[in-house]
Design an enzyme around this catalytic site. Structure first.
Site, mmCIF file in Angstrom:
data_model
loop_
_atom_site.group_PDB
_atom_site.id
_atom_site.type_symbol
_atom_site.label_atom_id
_atom_site.label_comp_id
_atom_site.label_asym_id
_atom_site.label_seq_id
_atom_site.Cartn_x
_atom_site.Cartn_y
_atom_site.Cartn_z
ATOM 1 N N LYS A 79 17.628 1.715 22.736
ATOM 2 C CA LYS A 79 18.002 2.975 23.447
ATOM 3 C C LYS A 79 19.634 2.771 23.512
ATOM 4 O O LYS A 79 20.292 3.898 23.027
ATOM 5 C CB LYS A 79 17.497 3.350 24.865
ATOM 6 C CG LYS A 79 15.957 3.586 24.688
ATOM 7 C CD LYS A 79 15.870 4.929 23.781
ATOM 8 C CE LYS A 79 14.255 5.031 23.756
ATOM 9 N NZ LYS A 79 13.764 6.151 22.661
ATOM 10 N N TYR B 36 13.275 -3.183 24.364
ATOM 11 C CA TYR B 36 13.272 -1.628 24.155
ATOM 12 C C TYR B 36 14.321 -0.713 24.940
ATOM 13 O O TYR B 36 14.866 0.088 24.012
ATOM 14 C CB TYR B 36 11.878 -1.244 24.872
ATOM 15 C CG TYR B 36 11.857 0.223 25.476
ATOM 16 C CD1 TYR B 36 11.458 1.264 24.443
ATOM 17 C CD2 TYR B 36 12.020 0.733 26.822
ATOM 18 C CE1 TYR B 36 11.589 2.493 24.867
ATOM 19 C CE2 TYR B 36 12.229 1.938 27.210
ATOM 20 C CZ TYR B 36 11.758 2.993 26.094
ATOM 21 O OH TYR B 36 12.107 4.029 26.725
ATOM 22 N N SER C 193 16.991 7.358 27.486
ATOM 23 C CA SER C 193 16.255 6.911 28.751
ATOM 24 C C SER C 193 17.222 6.599 29.760
ATOM 25 O O SER C 193 18.333 6.071 29.512
ATOM 26 C CB SER C 193 15.511 5.950 28.237
ATOM 27 O OG SER C 193 14.877 5.198 29.443
HETATM 28 N N1 UFG Z 1 3.837 1.463 38.848
HETATM 29 C C1 UFG Z 1 2.735 0.705 39.722
HETATM 30 N N2 UFG Z 1 1.487 0.582 39.581
HETATM 31 C C2 UFG Z 1 1.158 0.761 37.933
HETATM 32 C C3 UFG Z 1 2.162 1.232 36.972
HETATM 33 C C4 UFG Z 1 3.438 1.508 37.668
HETATM 34 O O1 UFG Z 1 3.081 0.778 41.092
HETATM 35 O O2 UFG Z 1 -0.048 0.693 37.652
HETATM 36 C C5 UFG Z 1 5.061 1.689 39.507
HETATM 37 C C6 UFG Z 1 5.984 0.984 38.937
HETATM 38 O O3 UFG Z 1 6.187 -0.307 39.427
HETATM 39 C C7 UFG Z 1 7.417 1.992 39.099
HETATM 40 C C8 UFG Z 1 6.631 3.424 39.083
HETATM 41 O O4 UFG Z 1 5.345 3.039 39.519
HETATM 42 O O5 UFG Z 1 7.953 1.543 40.311
HETATM 43 C C9 UFG Z 1 6.796 3.962 37.690
HETATM 44 O O6 UFG Z 1 6.379 2.882 36.663
HETATM 45 P P1 UFG Z 1 6.098 3.452 35.247
HETATM 46 O O7 UFG Z 1 5.543 2.247 34.505
HETATM 47 O O8 UFG Z 1 5.455 4.652 35.144
HETATM 48 O O9 UFG Z 1 7.762 3.798 34.724
HETATM 49 P P2 UFG Z 1 9.076 3.017 34.730
HETATM 50 O O10 UFG Z 1 9.998 3.679 35.575
HETATM 51 O O11 UFG Z 1 8.735 1.529 35.010
HETATM 52 O O12 UFG Z 1 9.449 3.025 33.233
HETATM 53 C C10 UFG Z 1 9.836 4.231 32.662
HETATM 54 C C11 UFG Z 1 9.240 4.295 31.191
HETATM 55 C C12 UFG Z 1 10.036 3.447 30.319
HETATM 56 C C13 UFG Z 1 11.497 3.557 30.529
HETATM 57 C C14 UFG Z 1 11.796 3.380 32.286
HETATM 58 C C15 UFG Z 1 13.283 3.756 32.657
HETATM 59 O O13 UFG Z 1 7.958 4.020 31.108
HETATM 60 O O14 UFG Z 1 9.856 3.552 28.944
HETATM 61 O O15 UFG Z 1 11.170 4.419 32.783
HETATM 62 O O16 UFG Z 1 13.663 3.425 33.610
HETATM 63 F F1 UFG Z 1 12.258 2.684 30.042
#
Ligand code: UFG
Length: 343
Positions: free
Chosen positions: A155, A151, A126
């Site tokens: 990785k 988590y 990741s």
């Molecule tokens: N977000 C919102 N509202 C929500 C959900 C997410 O605004 O309800 C935003 C988050 O703050 C972030 C973006 O959307 O800015 C993406 O969020 P995600 O949770 O979809 O993805 P992340 O980038 O936080 O996490 C993902 C994977 C993880 C991994 C990570 C690596 O889910 O498993 O990328 O950076 F570790």
């Protein structure tokens, strides 16, 4: 036919990858403990490819059961290891569950590889290993930052375990794919993401809100140092991502690797903000989305997107699906789930 073991092959990325492997002529054996997937995904894989993959309901942390899989299915040439626990927040609450599931599975597979003459491993890593990168877009040479969750730590640890093991084990090699943010669903709408409970990830939350399961999307923060203040990510289509696994397996089995452990960023090279993605979703689907801006989510990275040139040039893989098409596929999948009465 070349036989590939796919752990977690009924999950979101796993199921799409099984389809691409089968469509490229590979013989797939799936192991999955169904902890975050459904058995009927096999029927949908079969509906897409007209081939029913072999399936064993096995937990990869169970060494005896895994050994029995290798005894039953002779001649496995490579493994794609998707099976893992993946909820960042849950990992903070239940660290030992994450370390046991994610690390012990990896140890078992690595131990079995030389015993059964398995040549190659493709590991689901990741972009979380880069933390908040100092330079954008992020290349594979960027420093690994201390993990901010158990988590993420699994990785990083697994990447190190793979390197240490391959170094001293003849005949075994690996490719570690560092995924950015996988989104979307299969164009057939037969496969997609099945979030467990309230979605933590952005796109499932968007589609569930658009269809009326959730009242509104909370956008976590609009005061980041980005053009519109919301966080930036590199959203990669899940079918494009699945195809990266096929070329990685091809490369290993053809003995074409430059080094016995290679690492590739799997992203588009384009960063999109949360608000841009919301806007693109509304335009692509014509569905209006309720959302509000709320405070930042703890632990979020401000901005990260890939430099995918190594994957483009060395692996010969490139993300090709336009993001509006990807968002539309996620929406079609959500509609299909409603049709089936699943969500
Ligand atoms: N977000 C919102 N509202 C929500 C959900 C997410 O605004 O309800 C935003 C988050 O703050 C972030 C973006 O959307 O800015 C993406 O969020 P995600 O949770 O979809 O993805 P992340 O980038 O936080 O996490 C993902 C994977 C993880 C991994 C990570 C690596 O889910 O498993 O990328 O950076 F570790």
């Amino acid at each position: 036919m070349k036989r590939i073991l796919v752990t977690g092959g009924l999950g979101y990325i796993g199921s799409h990858s099984v389809v691409e492997l089968q469509q490229s002529g590979y013989d797939v054996v799936i192991v999955d403990n169904l902890s975050n997937s459904r058995r009927d995904v096999i029927d949908n894989i079969e509906a897409v490819t007209s081939v029913r993959p072999a399936f064993e309901e096995v937990d990869c942390t169970d060494m005896a059961a895994m050994q029995a899989v290798f005894d039953k299915y002779e001649g496995i040439q490579a493994i794609i290891h998707f099976a893992a626990s993946k909820a960042v927040g849950e990992s903070v609450q239940k660290p030992l569950l994450y370390y046991r599931n994610n690390i012990v599975s990896m140890l078992n597979l690595l131990e079995l590889m030389p015993r059964y003459g398995v040549k190659g491993l493709v590991f689901s890593s990741s972009c979380t290993v880069y933390g908040e990168p100092d330079v954008l877009p992020v290349t594979e040479d960027a420093p690994i930052k201390p993990a901010t969750s158990p988590y993420g730590n699994t990785k990083q640890i697994n990447e190190e375990i793979i390197r240490d093991f391959v170094k001293v084990t003849e005949g075994v090699s690996a490719i570690m794919l560092r995924y950015f943010n996988p989104i979307g669903a299969h164009p057939s709408a037969l496969l997609g993401e099945l979030p467990n409970g309230v979605p933590q990830n952005l796109v499932p939350y968007i589609t569930q809100t658009a269809i009326g399961i959730r009242k509104e999307l909370s956008v976590f923060g609009d005061d980041y140092d980005t053009p519109d203040g919301s966080c930036i990510r590199d959203y990669i289509n899940v079918v494009d991502l699945a195809k990266a696994h096929v070329v990685a397996i091809d490369r290993i089995l053809a003995g074409k690797q430059d080094e016995r452990v290679e690492v590739f960023n799997i992203g588009t090279g384009r960063g999109l903000s949360v608000l841009e993605l919301v806007d693109l979703f509304q335009k692509a689907t014509g569905v209006k989305l309720n959302y509000k801006i709320v405070g930042r989510r703890e632990g979020d990275i401000e901005k990260v997107w890939a430099d995918p040139r190594k994957a483009n040039e060395v692996l010969g893989w490139k993300a090709t699906t336009p993001v509006d098409e990807t968002l539309l596929s996620a929406w079609r999948w959500q509609e299909k789930l409603r049709e089936k009465g699943i969500q």
